[in-house]
Design a protein around this motif. Structure first.
Motif, PDB file in Angstrom:
ATOM      1  N   ASP A 352      76.927   2.082  48.752  1.00 37.19           N
ATOM      2  CA  ASP A 352      77.973   1.131  49.129  1.00 37.19           C
ATOM      3  C   ASP A 352      79.118   1.141  48.122  1.00 37.19           C
ATOM      4  OD1 ASP A 352      76.602   0.371  51.388  1.00 37.19           O
ATOM      5  OD2 ASP A 352      75.976  -1.581  50.632  1.00 37.19           O
ATOM      6  N   ALA A 353      78.770   1.171  46.836  1.00 36.62           N
ATOM      7  CA  ALA A 353      79.796   1.116  45.793  1.00 36.62           C
ATOM      8  C   ALA A 353      80.716   2.317  45.848  1.00 36.62           C
ATOM      9  CB  ALA A 353      79.142   1.019  44.422  1.00 36.62           C
ATOM     10  N   ARG A 354      80.185   3.452  46.284  1.00 35.77           N
ATOM     11  CA  ARG A 354      80.989   4.672  46.326  1.00 35.77           C
ATOM     12  C   ARG A 354      82.128   4.587  47.333  1.00 35.77           C
ATOM     13  NH1 ARG A 354      83.940   7.269  45.257  1.00 35.77           N
ATOM     14  NH2 ARG A 354      84.140   9.427  44.584  1.00 35.77           N
ATOM     15  N   CYS A 355      82.051   3.646  48.249  1.00 36.98           N
ATOM     16  CA  CYS A 355      83.076   3.531  49.287  1.00 36.98           C
ATOM     17  C   CYS A 355      84.332   2.805  48.807  1.00 36.98           C
ATOM     18  CB  CYS A 355      82.507   2.800  50.505  1.00 36.98           C
ATOM     19  SG  CYS A 355      81.143   3.664  51.304  1.00 36.98           S
ATOM     20  N   GLY A 356      84.237   2.088  47.693  1.00 37.38           N
ATOM     21  CA  GLY A 356      85.357   1.256  47.265  1.00 37.38           C
ATOM     22  C   GLY A 356      86.626   2.022  46.998  1.00 37.38           C
ATOM     23  N   SER A 357      86.506   3.221  46.450  1.00 33.51           N
ATOM     24  CA  SER A 357      87.696   4.021  46.143  1.00 33.51           C
ATOM     25  C   SER A 357      88.311   4.666  47.373  1.00 33.51           C
ATOM     26  CB  SER A 357      87.335   5.119  45.134  1.00 33.51           C
ATOM     27  OG  SER A 357      87.024   4.561  43.883  1.00 33.51           O
ATOM     28  N   LEU A 358      87.588   4.641  48.491  1.00 33.19           N
ATOM     29  CA  LEU A 358      88.030   5.350  49.692  1.00 33.19           C
ATOM     30  C   LEU A 358      88.832   4.480  50.643  1.00 33.19           C
ATOM     31  CD1 LEU A 358      84.697   7.266  50.405  1.00 33.19           C
ATOM     32  CD2 LEU A 358      86.667   8.052  49.076  1.00 33.19           C
ATOM     33  N   HIS A 359      88.664   3.160  50.544  1.00 32.54           N
ATOM     34  CA  HIS A 359      89.433   2.275  51.422  1.00 32.54           C
ATOM     35  C   HIS A 359      90.914   2.367  51.087  1.00 32.54           C
ATOM     36  CE1 HIS A 359      85.966   0.386  53.194  1.00 32.54           C
ATOM     37  NE2 HIS A 359      85.486   0.092  52.012  1.00 32.54           N
ATOM     38  N   PRO A 360      91.756   2.297  52.107  1.00 32.14           N
ATOM     39  CA  PRO A 360      93.191   2.299  51.806  1.00 32.14           C
ATOM     40  C   PRO A 360      93.590   0.992  51.107  1.00 32.14           C
ATOM     41  CG  PRO A 360      92.781   1.858  54.145  1.00 32.14           C
ATOM     42  CD  PRO A 360      91.472   2.255  53.541  1.00 32.14           C
ATOM     43  N   ALA A 361      94.403   1.113  50.116  1.00 31.61           N
ATOM     44  CA  ALA A 361      94.907   2.336  49.527  1.00 31.61           C
ATOM     45  C   ALA A 361      93.829   2.957  48.631  1.00 31.61           C
ATOM     46  CB  ALA A 361      96.148   2.040  48.694  1.00 31.61           C
ATOM     47  N   THR A 362      93.602   4.281  48.765  1.00 29.10           N
ATOM     48  CA  THR A 362      92.574   4.944  47.975  1.00 29.10           C
ATOM     49  C   THR A 362      92.927   4.879  46.493  1.00 29.10           C
ATOM     50  OG1 THR A 362      93.667   7.097  48.048  1.00 29.10           O
ATOM     51  CG2 THR A 362      92.153   6.551  49.878  1.00 29.10           C
ATOM     52  N   SER A 363      91.934   5.165  45.659  1.00 28.99           N
ATOM     53  CA  SER A 363      92.185   5.092  44.217  1.00 28.99           C
ATOM     54  C   SER A 363      93.284   6.059  43.783  1.00 28.99           C
ATOM     55  CB  SER A 363      90.887   5.376  43.449  1.00 28.99           C
ATOM     56  OG  SER A 363      90.002   4.282  43.565  1.00 28.99           O
ATOM     57  N   ASP A 364      93.322   7.233  44.377  1.00 32.38           N
ATOM     58  CA  ASP A 364      94.375   8.185  44.028  1.00 32.38           C
ATOM     59  C   ASP A 364      95.755   7.648  44.404  1.00 32.38           C
ATOM     60  OD1 ASP A 364      92.672  10.031  42.905  1.00 32.38           O
ATOM     61  OD2 ASP A 364      92.508  11.269  44.706  1.00 32.38           O
ATOM     62  N   VAL A 365      95.856   7.033  45.569  1.00 31.33           N
ATOM     63  CA  VAL A 365      97.133   6.457  45.996  1.00 31.33           C
ATOM     64  C   VAL A 365      97.520   5.293  45.084  1.00 31.33           C
ATOM     65  CG1 VAL A 365      98.283   5.177  47.848  1.00 31.33           C
ATOM     66  CG2 VAL A 365      96.943   7.221  48.387  1.00 31.33           C
ATOM     67  N   CYS A 366      96.536   4.459  44.736  1.00 26.32           N
ATOM     68  CA  CYS A 366      96.807   3.342  43.828  1.00 26.32           C
ATOM     69  C   CYS A 366      97.315   3.847  42.476  1.00 26.32           C
ATOM     70  CB  CYS A 366      95.540   2.515  43.602  1.00 26.32           C
ATOM     71  SG  CYS A 366      94.998   1.538  45.017  1.00 26.32           S
ATOM     72  N   ALA A 367      96.638   4.861  41.941  1.00 30.15           N
ATOM     73  CA  ALA A 367      97.033   5.396  40.643  1.00 30.15           C
ATOM     74  C   ALA A 367      98.434   6.003  40.703  1.00 30.15           C
ATOM     75  CB  ALA A 367      96.019   6.432  40.175  1.00 30.15           C
ATOM     76  N   ASP A 368      98.738   6.687  41.797  1.00 34.10           N
ATOM     77  CA  ASP A 368     100.064   7.270  41.971  1.00 34.10           C
ATOM     78  C   ASP A 368     101.117   6.174  42.027  1.00 34.10           C
ATOM     79  OD1 ASP A 368     101.888   9.483  42.501  1.00 34.10           O
ATOM     80  OD2 ASP A 368     101.982   8.721  44.545  1.00 34.10           O
ATOM     81  N   TRP A 369     100.842   5.120  42.801  1.00 33.23           N
ATOM     82  CA  TRP A 369     101.763   3.978  42.918  1.00 33.23           C
ATOM     83  C   TRP A 369     102.040   3.383  41.543  1.00 33.23           C
ATOM     84  CZ3 TRP A 369     102.752  -1.047  41.937  1.00 33.23           C
ATOM     85  CH2 TRP A 369     103.595  -1.765  42.791  1.00 33.23           C
ATOM     86  N   LEU A 370     100.980   3.141  40.776  1.00 32.93           N
ATOM     87  CA  LEU A 370     101.134   2.548  39.452  1.00 32.93           C
ATOM     88  C   LEU A 370     101.832   3.496  38.489  1.00 32.93           C
ATOM     89  CD1 LEU A 370      97.626   0.885  39.268  1.00 32.93           C
ATOM     90  CD2 LEU A 370      99.811  -0.341  39.259  1.00 32.93           C
ATOM     91  N   GLY A 371     101.561   4.787  38.618  1.00 28.43           N
ATOM     92  CA  GLY A 371     102.218   5.754  37.760  1.00 28.43           C
ATOM     93  C   GLY A 371     103.716   5.811  37.995  1.00 28.43           C
ATOM     94  N   ILE A 372     104.125   5.792  39.270  1.00 26.95           N
ATOM     95  CA  ILE A 372     105.545   5.783  39.594  1.00 26.95           C
ATOM     96  C   ILE A 372     106.209   4.530  39.029  1.00 26.95           C
ATOM     97  CG2 ILE A 372     107.217   5.633  41.479  1.00 26.95           C
ATOM     98  CD1 ILE A 372     105.306   7.354  43.146  1.00 26.95           C
ATOM     99  N   ALA A 373     105.533   3.393  39.169  1.00 24.80           N
ATOM    100  CA  ALA A 373     106.075   2.140  38.635  1.00 24.80           C
ATOM    101  C   ALA A 373     106.225   2.215  37.117  1.00 24.80           C
ATOM    102  CB  ALA A 373     105.182   0.971  39.032  1.00 24.80           C
TER     103      ALA A 373
END
Length: 388
Positions: A352-373
């Motif tokens: 179950d825990a492994r699914c948390g990074s997959l929900h939109p926004a995925t962890s990669d998308v979140c990290a990209d968003w924060l990196g751009i900011a």
């Protein structure tokens, strides 16, 4: 509100936990959990008091969701979808409605939907599509006006609670102008077909099946009464689209620590320093993630849509998802091979825990968003792919 709802969630969590293994094994929907949620009045959690609900803040929702997830993350995840619908609807103030051009009759229709939730109706979200994910601008489900209201046709995937909800929040694009994306509250019934496609690694009890629509709904089922509000609301309320999952996965991480502690004590393994160190690190990481979620929620309640609030929203989603996966993996390793057997709580919680990074926004998308900011850019415009 806080005491009543939080106490209810804490009372229900052990019941959910007792049923979780069976529903995970069978991939069946936890119907009894939702009967308990209805009886406790939690479907009205985000409904304003004036409409019969509990009038919770976003921070109060986050606290309740975390507790529910300590019982069964799958149940909490589906409940999150209902809270997202009712929370977003309830957050449309008179001032915001006026700014968006929402007519009075649309507000009256909104109030009827919220009152129904306070009386026990619950809503699912039908947004994602194959090939588009949750990106509203890429949807293929289309709608067009008819004499009876609106006709919607298309297919949705990952619709948690499919076949069990009383209504579905459906995002669709105008057949006349594909740049216009609107949302409808479609009642369960004729014109909706559930295709059982959900047989997943984790969160197996969410019934996140495909939903096919070929249905006509009354005119007042267009949320806001104005076409094209979906993308606007996504920008104004990213906390419901991004961070509402975060509290669920903090609860899953905490449940993994609890299950590991019980397992280790029962097998007299708690005397091993390496084992204790893993639980200690897991506890600290989960507490840190919970603080970030709480800070994001506090800011949402005080300044929703603010630039700094949104940064905390994206941080919360990123940290909750990655922390849950890392914590569950670490404590499972501490517990040893016996905890990997099918049916063991830690084995289920790990998946179950492994699914948390997959929900939109995925962890990669979140990290990209924060990196751009962090680099001084506009994360809603400067990414390589459309956020919504």
């Amino acid at each position: 509100m806080t005491v009543h709802a939080l106490e209810a969630a804490r009372r229900l969590a052990p019941r959910f936990a007792a049923r979780a293994a069976e529903h995970d094994r069978d991939g069946s929907f936890p119907v009894d959990d939702f009967a308990d949620l209805r009886e406790a009045g939690l479907f009205g959690l985000m409904v304003p008091r004036a409409l019969g609900g509990l009038g919770a803040t976003f921070a109060e929702y986050a606290a309740v969701a975390t507790e529910l997830a300590r019982g069964n993350g799958a149940t909490a995840l589906v409940f999150n979808m209902h809270a997202s619908v009712t929370g977003a609807l309830g957050a449309v103030t008179e001032e915001l409605a006026e700014a968006l051009g929402v007519p009075d009759e649309a507000l009256a229709a909104r109030d009827r939907l919220l009152s129904a939730a306070a009386q026990g109706s619950w809503y699912a979200v039908a947004m994602s599509e194959r090939g588009a994910g949750a990106r509203l601008s890429q949807l293929t489900t289309a709608y067009e006006p008819t004499d009876e209201g609106w006709h919607l046709k298309g297919s949705k995937t990952f619709c948690s609670g499919a076949g069990h909800a009383d209504g579905y929040l459906v995002a669709a694009r105008s057949a006349a102008d594909q740049s216009v994306v609107s949302q409808f509250l479609v009642p369960a019934g004729d014109g909706l077909t559930v295709e059982p496609t959900w047989d997943s690694l984790g969160m197996r009890a969410t019934s996140s099946h495909d939903l096919h629509l070929d249905v006509t709904v009354p005119a007042d089922r267009l949320l806001g009464g104005v076409e094209g509000l979906a993308l606007v609301v996504a920008q104004l309320m990213p906390h419901w689209l991004v961070a509402s999952y975060a509290a669920v996965y903090v609860g899953v991480a905490r449940a993994a620590i609890d299950a590991a502690a019980e397992h280790l004590n029962a097998r007299n393994l708690a005397g091993l320093p390496a084992v204790r160190a893993r639980l200690g690190r897991a506890d600290a990481a989960t507490a840190a993630a919970q603080l970030v979620v709480a800070e994001a929620a506090r800011r949402v309640d005080e300044a929703p849509g603010d630039e700094e609030t949104n940064r905390w929203v994206w941080r919360a989603k990123l940290l909750a998802g990655t922390t849950a996966a890392e914590v569950a993996a670490s404590v499972l390793e501490a517990a040893g091979t016996s905890a990997t057997r099918r049916g063991h709580p830690l084995e289920r919680l790990y998946r179950d825990a492994r699914c948390g990074s997959l929900h939109p926004a995925t962890s990669d998308v979140c990290a990209d968003w924060l990196g751009i900011a962090a680099l001084g850019g506009d994360p809603d415009r400067d990414g390589s792919a459309p956020r919504w």
